[in-house]
Design an enzyme around this catalytic site. Structure first.
Site, PDB file in Angstrom:
ATOM      1  N   GLU A  42       0.861  -1.183   0.000  1.00 39.68           N
ATOM      2  CA  GLU A  42       0.000   0.000   0.000  1.00 39.68           C
ATOM      3  C   GLU A  42       0.896   1.232   0.000  1.00 39.68           C
ATOM      4  O   GLU A  42       1.714   1.405   0.893  1.00 39.68           O
ATOM      5  CB  GLU A  42      -0.891  -0.005   1.247  1.00 39.68           C
ATOM      6  CG  GLU A  42      -1.743  -1.252   1.369  1.00 39.68           C
ATOM      7  CD  GLU A  42      -2.277  -1.477   2.771  1.00 39.68           C
ATOM      8  OE1 GLU A  42      -3.294  -2.185   2.891  1.00 39.68           O
ATOM      9  OE2 GLU A  42      -1.688  -0.951   3.726  1.00 39.68           O
ATOM     10  N   TYR A  73       3.951   5.483  13.715  1.00 33.78           N
ATOM     11  CA  TYR A  73       2.964   5.361  12.638  1.00 33.78           C
ATOM     12  C   TYR A  73       1.958   6.506  12.698  1.00 33.78           C
ATOM     13  O   TYR A  73       1.598   7.088  11.668  1.00 33.78           O
ATOM     14  CB  TYR A  73       2.233   4.026  12.741  1.00 33.78           C
ATOM     15  CG  TYR A  73       2.705   2.980  11.753  1.00 33.78           C
ATOM     16  CD1 TYR A  73       1.967   2.682  10.622  1.00 33.78           C
ATOM     17  CD2 TYR A  73       3.888   2.289  11.956  1.00 33.78           C
ATOM     18  CE1 TYR A  73       2.383   1.716   9.717  1.00 33.78           C
ATOM     19  CE2 TYR A  73       4.318   1.325  11.063  1.00 33.78           C
ATOM     20  CZ  TYR A  73       3.563   1.043   9.933  1.00 33.78           C
ATOM     21  OH  TYR A  73       3.986   0.093   9.044  1.00 33.78           O
TER      22      TYR A  73
END
Length: 635
Positions: free
Chosen positions: A82, A201
């Site tokens: 992705e 993240y």
């Protein structure tokens, strides 16, 4: 090596580094990080391709970025990739890699045009009760307390998160939310994984969390990762004469460490069954891919389970890293990541449909024709009530250039391989491809009496067990991963997911490519900036977007339990008719006072155009803190 941002550095071509014509390079492994290092050596380092040697133990390149048709079992995709529009190093590289499909354009060109013409988004993120829409409805479902936990983690210093698990910082208010369902299934986080990496993240992708519920944040390649990314890189490198040496197992790299200097002196390999040492001088650069997330991967078949092999053997990335790490503490601590395969494994399976029997069930969920050539599921569909926590996705078809036009490839994966299935009453790790397909068909809503026949005669399913696929997510501290170029290193660097670089996040294509770029730029002294990690974590607009996205669109002023009127009114009065007020209104952080609606047409227009994308919870905490200060002053 230094970091930069902006077009000035991005469009510049560096001069040829001094002394490069007398240097050679040995690259251990041929995954994305290794191939990126090779590309930067010949493109920006301007090293002769014949002086670059890629040592690969397998018969094909690519590492974890694979995609293959095996005559014995069928199509296999262990995983997928992705991508993000702000993978700065990745796009810096792929702008130079020619497409192998369209003459005169780059890989970046074809990728950019594809995702512009066919943007990604999902029409069903999760199902339950055998194929029914779970109606997550793009909502995160976070309470104020859960938002506060996210905010606290976002602002916590890295050092405070060393060796901590996600369950050390989140309780069930986060872990039972839609947010965590989206997050863990998209990124493959487990509750026992690193709180530090979770924080990184959040900061890295704060500009995209608002796109998590429907995957508008994502972009995908046309074909599988091997054909769309690896093959063009191989062709590019071959055009420079780079030497690919397959069937070469690297067992160790030896070093001379003295007086603050560290120099690689030899590479111990097994070539064609014979032991050999490649001697190194300080002009021989060594790029080491340490560890390996797909090491010990095992492929099963339609009628055979995949083996769960935990044993670490010589010739692999883990054993090599152990031998290297034993020579100096700055070379990392591999056993921090590979000590327990029960905590680092998951499984995937590639389902090939052989006829149209299963297609109506797929179409009913994703609401698109799988054979249209465009976006299908738009990302994974998670079966929320699956005991395996099973998810599946269909990317643009065909996924392989050789794939028959009437076949559809489905990628299935699950996080809990040790739990009994809901239809197949056995753990996923013990299941054949057919049995995994049966479990998937059950969660699609296929009638019970048709499941086995469809799985056996209308699908071919190939399972893959990956014991160390999330090893890089294990809790860690500084020093557990070696720096890309350790202090004192003269002629070597570390590459890939188990090398340490600032601010970026593992399990991404960008991380691999960034380590390759930083390694080459440092060792050759290339005078051009390495693109810094995209700075959305420092952008107030992204932080404001983040706040409201995680509150499912509710402005802070909509919740009197969070910001009591007595506390917020003085603050709102101070910013009235300022650019700060306009900014907060534009991003729906505060609601427009009814008494002002007739007099502030500009703000009224802005209020209608709230930005829906974004992520994070920093602004929530900031607003609360400000409100509390105002309230305390009044007291």
């Amino acid at each position: 090596m230094y970091y930069s941002s902006g077009n000035y550095e991005a469009f510049a071509r560096p001069k040829k580094p001094d002394g490069v014509d007398s240097k050679s390079a040995y690259i251990i492994g041929s995954g994305l990080a290794a191939l990126s290092a090779a590309c930067y050596l010949v493109r920006d380092g301007q090293m002769e391709g014949s002086r670059v040697h890629v040592l690969e133990k397998d018969s094909v390149p690519g590492g974890a970025c694979d995609g293959m048709y095996y005559t014995s079992v069928g199509y296999v995709m262990r995983g997928g990739r992705e991508m993000d529009n702000h993978f700065e190093c990745m796009w810096d590289l792929f702008r130079s890699i020619p497409s192998i499909e369209t003459e005169g354009v780059s890989v970046l060109d074809e990728y950019y045009w594809l995702n512009k013409a066919d943007p990604n988004f999902s029409l069903c993120r999760a199902t339950e009760k055998q194929g029914q829409d779970a109606h997550t409805d793009k909502k995160f479902g976070l309470s104020d307390n859960a938002c506060s936990q996210l905010m606290k983690l976002y602002l916590t210093a890295n050092e405070e998160l060393y060796n901590k698990k996600i369950t050390d910082v989140f309780d069930d208010e986060v872990l039972n939310s839609n947010f965590w369902l989206y997050w863990r299934t998209m990124f493959a986080f487990e509750n026992w994984h690193s709180a530090l990496e979770m924080k990184l993240y959040m900061q890295r992708f704060v500009h995209h969390i608002g796109g998590l519920p429907d995957f508008t944040a994502l972009r995908f390649t046309k074909y599988n990762q091997y054909e769309s990314m690896i093959l063009p890189m191989i062709k590019y490198l071959e055009s420079f004469g780079v030497q690919f040496e397959y069937g070469v197992k690297v067992e160790n790299v030896t070093f001379d460490i003295s007086g603050g200097r560290k120099a690689a002196t030899g590479i111990e390999v097994i070539r064609n069954g014979a032991e050999e040492t490649i001697p190194l001088t300080e002009n021989d650069l060594v790029f080491i891919t340490n560890g390996g997330c797909v090491e010990n991967s095992a492929i099963g078949s339609q009628n055979t389970p995949s083996e769960f092999n935990k044993e670490i053997k010589p010739g692999g990335g883990w054993d090599m890293w152990r031998k290297i790490a034993a020579q100096d503490k700055s070379f990392g601590n591999p056993d921090k990541f590979c000590y327990d395969a029960e905590k680092t494994n998951w499984m995937s399976a590639t389902v090939t449909t052989l006829d149209k029997r299963v297609i109506p069930y797929i179409t009913a969920i994703c609401k698109r024709d799988p054979f249209s050539g465009g976006v299908v599921t738009g990302g994974i569909v998670t079966c929320r009530d699956s005991s395996w926590l099973l998810s599946w996705t269909i990317n643009r078809q065909p996924q392989f250039r050789s794939q028959p036009k009437d076949q559809c490839l489905v990628w299935v994966y699950a996080l809990f391989t040790d739990r009994n299935g809901d239809y197949v009453k056995k753990p996923m790790r013990d299941c054949t491809g057919k049995e995994i397909c049966m479990e998937w068909l059950y969660h699609l809503g296929v009638p019970i009496d048709e499941i086995e026949d469809i799985a056996e005669n209308s699908c071919n399913t190939v399972p893959v067990m990956m014991p160390y696929i999330t090893a890089f997510f294990m809790p860690r501290q500084a020093g557990d991963r070696p720096d890309v170029v350790p202090n004192g290193a003269v002629n070597f660097a570390f590459l890939g997911q188990f090398a340490e670089t600032k601010r970026d996040t593992i399990f991404t294509t960008e991380y691999s490519i960034r380590t390759g770029m930083e390694a080459v730029y440092t060792l050759l002294g290339i005078d051009r900036g390495v693109p810094e990690v995209w700075g959305s974590t420092y952008d107030i607009r992204d932080l404001l977007n983040a706040t409201i996205a995680l509150r499912d669109g509710k402005p802070l002023t909509a919740d009197t339990g969070l910001l009591a009127n007595a506390a917020i009114k003085p603050l709102l009065k101070k910013i009235h008719s300022t650019d700060i007020e306009k900014l907060l209104l534009r991003y729906n952080v505060i609601g427009l006072p009814e008494s002002d609606e007739e007099n502030v047409s500009e703000r009224h227009i802005n209020k209608k155009n709230f930005v829906k994308a974004g992520a994070g919870a920093v602004a929530v905490g900031t607003a609360i803190a400000v409100a509390k200060k105002v309230k305390n002053k009044k007291k």
